[in-house]
Design an enzyme around this catalytic site. Structure first.
Site: not given
Length: 550
Positions: A256-257, A307, A311, A409
């Protein structure tokens, strides 16, 4: 216990002769008669508590034990039996929600006062569901009140039809009902509670129903005041999320991210060396800074999910903002890869498995946009500040059987160095233990093309689509161009300052040499004017200072 103002009670299983109720009633204040689970998860499919079965049990117990010591336990919910498999307990809410999703017709059996329906499940098996609702409970309570029992109890709280609370406090003896009657309109509508229910196993989340009241036709026989017919005209629903996608011994690495120019390339290199697939849930604001990196992720065959763009905690923002976050990131992915995505993971783990209405509403919005919500069950918390590679490794290995999705991540936070260091160890250890690394597509039984379909719609073709792609690409390279322009300007400014400083120093020393070679006799005379009006004190000091000059 009586001395402490406490009661002594005991559950008595219906039809179990091992319970010697005549003796037990001597030591207990109340006996809870468990008139439930006539058919249970270990038996064959059938009624949960047939009213004739309950009547026989009640007659049997109350002829052997004073009825004022008996509390009749009525059922809430029921069981879902897959064909040739053991049953699974379901609440009234879950039973109704599945019937709504599968478009199954619920049948009320006037003989048993139980309900049932059938459907084909995700496992491709025929399922039979039997359950009790408020009509079932009403008829059971009628029997209990006619026997003069001490009361009724519910098994179990949270599984019941909420209409039960309309009449549970009422006197339902035949004599009382003949005087007061009973308004079946109180049972004509039903709404389910606000609790979010989960059914199934896995980390893929599908919101199958949202809140809506139900409409029910109820018929009451006023000769004995029992409910003889019940028809669900419109099924009530609540928030119910189905989990699926669990694949034993199969694991999916998800990141993620990102993408991040420092950590993502190193992770990609590790994945290449270890020959394992992975999925990247990207943030739009990171993508627009690293367009070539997203292109590399796609070109190397990895799955890409949405995603959001900035965020945010999507439970705390408006639906318009949710749509913007999803659409902006999707458009970026489409412009760069030529492929869309229907994979979505909400920022912050609380939204991966919603527990409140505020959290589930944005997930419902993502479902409206045809996204598949991907949760996770294996979270080594690599986002913790100061976490070490050893901690990430140990937590992943410890939780390896909790699910199929591993959350890591490749960006965000102060550093992802620990994640990069732990990743090869995690992959090698889990391979050694017999686990297979796979893709989300494989877990779902789909292809990558189904999860990342080619962009073909009119909005992304022709002049408009090409212009949009050009703007995105131009924006990225324009940013880089301006970055280097400003960097060059800063470098030139610093160089100019340094050059001016060097020249100034050089000039200083040259001037000093020139002054040293001048003969004082050749210097011209100068006159110095000192203001003296009202300056008596300072004028004297100034003149004295000037006289000291050489």
């Amino acid at each position: 216990l009586h001395a402490a103002d406490l009661l002594v009670t005991q559950n008595v299983i219906a039809d179990d002769e091992q319970y010697h109720v005549e003796q037990l009633q001597q030591y207990n204040d109340y006996l809870f008669l468990m008139a439930i689970d006539q058919h249970n998860q270990s038996s064959n499919e059938g009624d949960i508590s047939h009213q004739d079965w309950v009547e026989v049990i009640l007659d049997n117990i109350c002829t052997r034990v004073p009825s004022e010591k008996v509390i009749l336990v009525v059922a809430g919910g029921g069981f879902d039996w897959p064909k040739n498999n053991v049953g699974v307990p379901v609440s009234y809410q879950q039973a109704i929600s599945v019937a709504k999703e599968k478009k199954s017709k619920i049948t009320f059996d006037p003989l048993s006062a139980n309900l049932n329906y059938s459907y084909i499940g995700q496992d491709s098996l025929q399922h039979h569901v039997y359950f009790a609702d408020a009509a079932t409970n009403f008829n059971m309570m009628r029997m209990a009140d006619d026997w003069g029992t001490a009361g009724v109890a519910l098994w179990r709280l949270g599984f019941e039809d909420p209409r039960l609370w309309v009449f549970i406090h009422k006197n339902l003896t035949i004599d009382s009902l003949r005087k007061t009657g009973f308004d079946t309109g109180l049972m004509a509508t039903v709404g389910l509670n606000d609790k979010i229910d989960y059914i199934g196993d896995g980390e893929v989340l599908d919101l199958i129903t949202t809140p809506s009241p139900g409409e029910i036709n109820v018929k009451l026989d006023t000769s004995d005041y029992t409910i003889t017919s019940q028809q669900y005209k419109k099924l009530p629903t609540k928030y119910v999320i189905r989990r699926y996608g669990y694949a034993p011994k199969k694991l999916v690495l998800t990141f993620d991210d990102g993408p991040d120019p420092n950590y993502t390339p190193r992770i990609l290199q590790i994945l290449k060396e270890e020959k394992v697939p992975a999925s990247f849930f990207v943030v739009g604001s990171m993508v627009e800074k690293n367009i070539p990196l997203l292109k590399r992720i796609y070109d190397e065959g990895y799955e890409i999910g949405n995603h959001t763009f900035f965020h945010p905690d999507i439970s705390a923002i408006s639906l318009k903002r949710v749509k913007l976050e999803l659409n902006a990131t999707r458009k970026l992915i489409e412009a760069i890869t030529g492929r869309s995505t229907i994979l979505f993971r909400a920022p912050f783990n609380a939204d991966a498995e919603p527990q409140t209405t505020a959290e589930v509403i944005p997930v419902a919005e993502s479902r409206k946009q045809n996204y598949i919500n991907i949760g996770e069950s294996i979270d080594p918390r690599d986002w913790d500040p100061g976490v070490t590679a050893d901690s990430i490794y140990e937590r992943t290995i410890r939780d390896r059987d909790k699910g199929s999705m591993i959350l890591l991540h490749d960006a965000g936070g102060d550093s992802r160095e620990a994640t990069v260091q732990a990743l090869p160890r995690i992959i090698r250890e889990l391979k050694k233990r017999g686990y297979t690394f796979t893709t989300i597509a494989d877990v779902l039984g789909k292809t990558k093309d189904e999860l990342m379909p080619e962009v073909k719609d009119d909005a992304n073709s022709g002049i408009t689509g090409g212009l949009y792609d050009a703007v995105i690409t131009g924006y990225f390279y324009g940013n880089w161009f301006l970055f280097y322009v400003f960097l060059s300007a800063i470098f030139l400014s610093i160089a100019r300052i340094v050059l001016i400083g060097v020249l100034a120093v050089r000039q200083f020393f040259e001037n000093k040499k020139t002054q040293a070679t001048v003969d004082a006799a050749h210097l011209p005379h100068v006159s110095i004017i000192v203001p003296a009006y009202n300056e008596e004190v300072t004028a004297v000091k100034t003149i004295a200072s000037l006289l000291k000059l050489r």
